[in-house]
Design a protein around this motif. Structure first.
Motif, PDB file in Angstrom:
ATOM      1  N   UNK A  24      30.609  34.812  34.983  1.00  0.00           N
ATOM      2  CA  UNK A  24      29.529  34.212  35.754  1.00  0.00           C
ATOM      3  C   UNK A  24      28.681  35.345  36.328  1.00  0.00           C
ATOM      4  N   UNK A  25      27.492  35.529  35.791  1.00  0.00           N
ATOM      5  CA  UNK A  25      26.644  36.653  36.201  1.00  0.00           C
ATOM      6  C   UNK A  25      26.138  36.517  37.632  1.00  0.00           C
ATOM      7  N   UNK A  26      26.223  35.318  38.194  1.00  0.00           N
ATOM      8  CA  UNK A  26      25.729  35.113  39.565  1.00  0.00           C
ATOM      9  C   UNK A  26      26.778  35.482  40.614  1.00  0.00           C
ATOM     10  N   UNK A  27      28.003  35.665  40.191  1.00  0.00           N
ATOM     11  CA  UNK A  27      29.077  35.950  41.150  1.00  0.00           C
ATOM     12  C   UNK A  27      29.108  37.444  41.470  1.00  0.00           C
ATOM     13  N   UNK A  28      29.113  37.776  42.760  1.00  0.00           N
ATOM     14  CA  UNK A  28      29.075  39.171  43.171  1.00  0.00           C
ATOM     15  C   UNK A  28      30.242  39.496  44.102  1.00  0.00           C
ATOM     16  N   UNK A  29      30.927  40.559  43.792  1.00  0.00           N
ATOM     17  CA  UNK A  29      31.952  41.089  44.678  1.00  0.00           C
ATOM     18  C   UNK A  29      31.301  42.071  45.648  1.00  0.00           C
ATOM     19  N   UNK A  30      31.807  42.122  46.874  1.00  0.00           N
ATOM     20  CA  UNK A  30      31.307  43.092  47.834  1.00  0.00           C
ATOM     21  C   UNK A  30      31.922  44.461  47.545  1.00  0.00           C
ATOM     22  N   UNK A  31      31.301  45.488  48.078  1.00  0.00           N
ATOM     23  CA  UNK A  31      31.852  46.836  47.914  1.00  0.00           C
ATOM     24  C   UNK A  31      33.257  46.920  48.486  1.00  0.00           C
ATOM     25  N   UNK A  32      33.495  46.266  49.611  1.00  0.00           N
ATOM     26  CA  UNK A  32      34.818  46.297  50.225  1.00  0.00           C
ATOM     27  C   UNK A  32      35.853  45.619  49.336  1.00  0.00           C
ATOM     28  N   UNK A  33      35.480  44.517  48.692  1.00  0.00           N
ATOM     29  CA  UNK A  33      36.413  43.827  47.803  1.00  0.00           C
ATOM     30  C   UNK A  33      36.762  44.705  46.603  1.00  0.00           C
ATOM     31  N   UNK A  34      35.783  45.412  46.079  1.00  0.00           N
ATOM     32  CA  UNK A  34      36.025  46.307  44.952  1.00  0.00           C
ATOM     33  C   UNK A  34      36.940  47.449  45.378  1.00  0.00           C
ATOM     34  N   UNK A  35      36.676  48.002  46.548  1.00  0.00           N
ATOM     35  CA  UNK A  35      37.497  49.104  47.051  1.00  0.00           C
ATOM     36  C   UNK A  35      38.946  48.658  47.266  1.00  0.00           C
ATOM     37  N   UNK A  36      39.128  47.435  47.726  1.00  0.00           N
ATOM     38  CA  UNK A  36      40.491  46.935  47.931  1.00  0.00           C
ATOM     39  C   UNK A  36      41.229  46.811  46.608  1.00  0.00           C
ATOM     40  N   UNK A  37      40.549  46.301  45.578  1.00  0.00           N
ATOM     41  CA  UNK A  37      41.174  46.199  44.259  1.00  0.00           C
ATOM     42  C   UNK A  37      41.559  47.576  43.728  1.00  0.00           C
ATOM     43  N   UNK A  38      40.686  48.549  43.910  1.00  0.00           N
ATOM     44  CA  UNK A  38      40.962  49.886  43.399  1.00  0.00           C
ATOM     45  C   UNK A  38      42.023  50.603  44.229  1.00  0.00           C
ATOM     46  N   UNK A  39      42.109  50.267  45.490  1.00  0.00           N
ATOM     47  CA  UNK A  39      43.192  50.811  46.313  1.00  0.00           C
ATOM     48  C   UNK A  39      44.543  50.313  45.799  1.00  0.00           C
ATOM     49  N   UNK A  40      44.605  49.037  45.464  1.00  0.00           N
ATOM     50  CA  UNK A  40      45.841  48.478  44.918  1.00  0.00           C
ATOM     51  C   UNK A  40      46.147  49.107  43.565  1.00  0.00           C
ATOM     52  N   UNK A  41      45.130  49.255  42.729  1.00  0.00           N
ATOM     53  CA  UNK A  41      45.321  49.893  41.421  1.00  0.00           C
ATOM     54  C   UNK A  41      45.866  51.301  41.585  1.00  0.00           C
ATOM     55  N   UNK A  42      45.384  52.014  42.623  1.00  0.00           N
ATOM     56  CA  UNK A  42      45.840  53.372  42.877  1.00  0.00           C
ATOM     57  C   UNK A  42      47.268  53.467  43.368  1.00  0.00           C
ATOM     58  N   UNK A  43      47.902  52.339  43.613  1.00  0.00           N
ATOM     59  CA  UNK A  43      49.318  52.325  43.981  1.00  0.00           C
ATOM     60  C   UNK A  43      50.245  52.293  42.786  1.00  0.00           C
ATOM     61  N   UNK A  44      49.677  52.370  41.591  1.00  0.00           N
ATOM     62  CA  UNK A  44      50.493  52.365  40.371  1.00  0.00           C
ATOM     63  C   UNK A  44      51.367  53.613  40.311  1.00  0.00           C
ATOM     64  N   UNK A  45      52.484  53.533  39.598  1.00  0.00           N
ATOM     65  CA  UNK A  45      53.323  54.729  39.449  1.00  0.00           C
ATOM     66  C   UNK A  45      52.658  55.750  38.543  1.00  0.00           C
ATOM     67  N   UNK A  46      53.029  57.020  38.729  1.00  0.00           N
ATOM     68  CA  UNK A  46      52.503  58.082  37.877  1.00  0.00           C
ATOM     69  C   UNK A  46      53.483  59.239  37.846  1.00  0.00           C
ATOM     70  N   UNK A  47      53.465  60.000  36.788  1.00  0.00           N
ATOM     71  CA  UNK A  47      54.364  61.138  36.645  1.00  0.00           C
ATOM     72  C   UNK A  47      54.161  62.106  37.797  1.00  0.00           C
ATOM     73  N   UNK A  48      55.261  62.443  38.477  1.00  0.00           N
ATOM     74  CA  UNK A  48      55.232  63.347  39.629  1.00  0.00           C
ATOM     75  C   UNK A  48      54.294  62.849  40.730  1.00  0.00           C
ATOM     76  N   UNK A  49      53.904  61.585  40.681  1.00  0.00           N
ATOM     77  CA  UNK A  49      52.956  61.017  41.644  1.00  0.00           C
ATOM     78  C   UNK A  49      51.625  61.775  41.653  1.00  0.00           C
ATOM     79  N   UNK A  50      51.218  62.280  40.501  1.00  0.00           N
ATOM     80  CA  UNK A  50      49.988  63.065  40.433  1.00  0.00           C
ATOM     81  C   UNK A  50      48.735  62.195  40.333  1.00  0.00           C
ATOM     82  N   UNK A  51      48.927  60.884  40.087  1.00  0.00           N
ATOM     83  CA  UNK A  51      47.817  59.917  40.140  1.00  0.00           C
ATOM     84  C   UNK A  51      46.681  60.335  39.207  1.00  0.00           C
TER      85      UNK A  51
END
Length: 222
Positions: A24-51
């Motif tokens: 839906x091209x009319x639907x817009x996420x706020x910058x804060x909502x995007x940042x929250x999603x990416x913060x959660x994504x950044x909680x993924x595991x990584x080798x040596x926690x090097x992210x």
């Protein structure tokens, strides 16, 4: 909320996440909502926690139009509220001091991923990246760990009642040139995020029995 209901809600997210192509091209996420999603994504595991990831968020119409031909005209690039490019870090060893600096200063010796000291930990990280400088190690690590963050991003998106669609059909070299990506990073995939305009296309999955090998392959297996 009971433990059982929490588990059921989590499993529902896993089972109901599907790749969406029409947004839906009319639907817009706020910058804060995007940042929250990416913060959660950044909680993924990584080798040596090097992210080993960087996120490039495309929200402006002009930037999306610039990305569109690089993504071979796939319209979800522009219709989604945001398209995230997940980049893998070829020099993630450079993150070690930042990741472990506060831990080192606090003297928390039991938090070094099983190592006896931070000196040994940091030395092993540097050695791995130095020894494998000309091999596929850096690229493999970048792709492997960035992909974990991408999957966590898509699951977080579904948990928020939104939809996503991963795209690997894009020109990586053109992306690098168009968006001035430093040599340190490689494009791994794109993830379009927003509200679905059409349900995801139904896809089949192999029966679990067809995907499991118990305790290793038989000799001469094909």
């Amino acid at each position: 909320m009971t433990t059982s209901s929490i588990q059921n809600d989590a499993l529902k997210v896993f089972r109901e996440r599907h790749s969406v192509r029409h947004f839906d091209a009319s639907y817009k996420l706020s910058e804060q909502e995007i940042k929250e999603l990416l913060e959660i994504a950044g909680g993924a595991p990584s080798s040596w926690n090097l992210q080993h990831w960087k996120f490039v968020a495309f929200t402006d119409a002009e930037a999306k139009e610039k990305l569109l031909p690089i993504a071979r005209g796939q319209k979800q690039i522009v219709d989604a509220s945001v398209t995230i490019a997940i980049l893998g870090d070829l020099e993630a060893n450079r993150n070690a001091e930042l990741v472990y600096g506060s831990v080192i200063r606090a003297g928390l010796e039991d938090t070094y991923a099983g190592y006896n000291s931070h000196q040994v930990l940091l030395s092993d990280i540097e050695e791995a990246y130095a020894v494998n400088e000309t091999s596929s190690y850096r690229r493999d690590e970048a792709i492997r760990n960035a992909s974990l963050a991408a999957m966590q991003l898509m699951l977080a998106t579904k948990a928020k009642g939104l939809d996503s669609g991963p795209l690997v059909g894009f020109e990586a070299d053109a992306f690098i040139n168009a968006f001035h990506v430093p040599p340190r990073y490689i494009p791994v995939l794109l993830v379009a995020i927003g509200k679905a305009a059409k349900p995801a296309r139904t896809t089949s999955r192999f029966p679990v029995e067809q995907t499991i090998i118990w305790n290793g392959f038989e000799p001469d297996a094909t």
